[in-house]
Design an enzyme around this catalytic site. Structure first.
Site, short mmCIF file in Angstrom:
data_model
loop_
_atom_site.label_atom_id
_atom_site.label_comp_id
_atom_site.label_asym_id
_atom_site.label_seq_id
_atom_site.Cartn_x
_atom_site.Cartn_y
_atom_site.Cartn_z
N TYR A 6 -17.09 13.89 -16.24
CA TYR A 6 -17.29 12.45 -16.17
C TYR A 6 -18.33 12.17 -15.08
O TYR A 6 -18.29 12.78 -14.01
CB TYR A 6 -15.96 11.77 -15.85
N LYS A 42 -7.58 4.32 -19.50
CA LYS A 42 -7.88 4.77 -20.86
C LYS A 42 -6.62 4.84 -21.72
O LYS A 42 -5.98 3.83 -21.96
CB LYS A 42 -8.61 6.11 -20.79
N ARG A 51 0.84 -1.21 0.00
CA ARG A 51 0.00 0.00 0.00
C ARG A 51 0.87 1.26 0.00
O ARG A 51 0.46 2.32 -0.48
CB ARG A 51 -0.95 -0.02 1.21
N ASP A 77 -8.48 17.01 -14.85
CA ASP A 77 -8.57 15.65 -15.37
C ASP A 77 -8.12 15.71 -16.84
O ASP A 77 -8.80 16.30 -17.68
CB ASP A 77 -9.99 15.13 -15.25
#
Length: 394
Positions: free
Chosen positions: A108, A205, A55, A180
């Site tokens: 989005y 993406k 993590r 973004d």
């Protein structure tokens, strides 16, 4: 200084401490403690250390993050489990109860939920501006505004935000900015060059490019990224080792893929403009786009994303015709997501229906006859031919 194509192959090699040309997948949750207490303390407390606990960090994640930071021109980057993990972690590392956020109206859909539903639960107020009108941003700024959140080109209507204006205004007011950059990718646009503080991506993406992983990235100064990393430790959005490795592999061909995709999208958009059954084409690479000149100023390429509105006597006929086209396409798959090597198409009004009221869809420029297209790397003549036969079935 090397070129992007070279950086994509060679950046971050220092994190590969093996003799393997391709870095191994570090499929481990934890690492042996260093026998030197000082070194182990450093591993346990240093932000993004690659050899303590997954993590906290991972060698391939570190190598991939350094590469993305190089592409975006930022000091550092942090990988997350999904694009929304990047968005939410970045935003929550900036705002606190009592703060105000200004965001553009078109986003989005999952980011819209974060802004409209999640942040108010934590005492953060959000107001909205028209990203095509700089004066509307000025009107929303308050003394307690802590964040301006933008997305350009926006999903799904391909509206463009003036990054230089946003960056300059935010610096003047002492406000943090987040952009973004998923739709553009760093090949086509680098928001940091225009004064934006933090850049986020859904690396699922274009960065990954093969529709075989989910990931997100946060880019910015080392201080901002370390702050986001600390927040991620609590939120738990670390990227899995195998996905980090897949992302690194996908990034190697990013420049080649995006250049081909840009060319294909422009050719398809130009063809749509000549077709009598297409009422409107939204593609920022076309002179007909209302913000084409702004796109030219801040983008190196115009992405593989475009929207078309099918013609019809009313919205019901447009909807019926759009569904006919959608169901008749053979190369374009009807599937969510974007930015892969394969071409995809979706019906935004159906996808966004869960998160948007009819009024919100209208404000976001979403019409029932609209199709959102993610162009892949297939041959442009085949892509045009697929839409030609599908439109012929109306």
């Amino acid at each position: 200084m090397s070129h992007i194509e070279t950086d994509l192959i060679h950046s971050g090699k220092a994190f590969n401490e093996t003799r393997s040309v391709i870095p191994p997948i570090y499929q481990t949750a934890t690492y042996f403690a260093d026998t030197n207490p000082e070194e182990y303390l450093k591993a346990a407390t240093e932000a993004r250390h690659p050899y303590f606990y997954h993590r906290h960090g991972n060698p391939v994640s570190s190598q991939t993050a350094e590469l993305v930071a190089r592409l975006e021109g930022t000091e550092a980057a942090l990988l997350t489990a999904t694009g929304m993990a990047a968005v939410s972690t970045a935003v929550l590392s900036i705002v606190k109860a009592g703060d105000h956020v200004v965001a553009q109206r078109s986003h989005y859909s999952a980011a819209s939920v974060l802004l409209k539903e999640v942040l108010p639960q934590f005492g953060v107020e959000v107001s909205y501006f028209d990203q095509s009108d700089n004066s509307s941003l000025d009107a929303e700024i308050r003394p307690n505004t802590a964040l301006i959140y933008v997305e350009t080109p926006s999903n799904p209507n391909l509206a463009i935000t003036d990054l230089a204006y946003v960056g300059a205004l935010a610096r003047e007011k002492g406000i943090t900015t987040v952009c973004d950059n998923t739709f553009a990718s760093p090949i086509n646009q680098r928001p940091g060059d225009f004064g934006i503080d933090i850049i986020v991506h859904s690396a699922t993406k274009y960065l990954g490019g093969h529709s075989d992983l989910t990931a997100g990235v946060i880019c910015g100064t080392s201080a901002a990224v370390n702050k986001a990393w600390k927040k991620m430790l609590s939120l738990g959005g670390a990227l899995a080792p195998f996905d980090a490795w897949l992302l690194l592999r996908g990034l190697r061909t990013l420049s080649l893929r995006v250049k081909q995709i840009n060319a294909n999208a422009l050719a398809l958009a130009q063809w749509f403009e000549t077709h009598p059954l297409i009422k409107r084409v939204l593609y920022c690479g076309l002179p007909s786009h209302p913000q084409h000149e702004l796109a030219r100023r801040q983008m190196n390429g115009f992405t593989g994303m475009l929207c078309v509105e099918i013609a019809g006597k009313d919205e019901q006929e447009q909807f019926t015709r759009a569904q006919t086209v959608l169901n008749s396409l053979q190369l374009f798959a009807n599937a969510a997501s974007l930015g892969g090597v394969e071409s995809l198409v979706v019906h935004p009004a159906s996808m966004w229906g869960l998160h948007h009221s009819p009024e919100q869809k209208l404000k976001a420029g979403i019409n029932d006859g609209m199709l959102r297209i993610s162009v892949g790397i297939e041959h442009e003549e085949d892509l045009i031919g697929d839409f030609e036969q599908a439109l012929g079935r109306i």
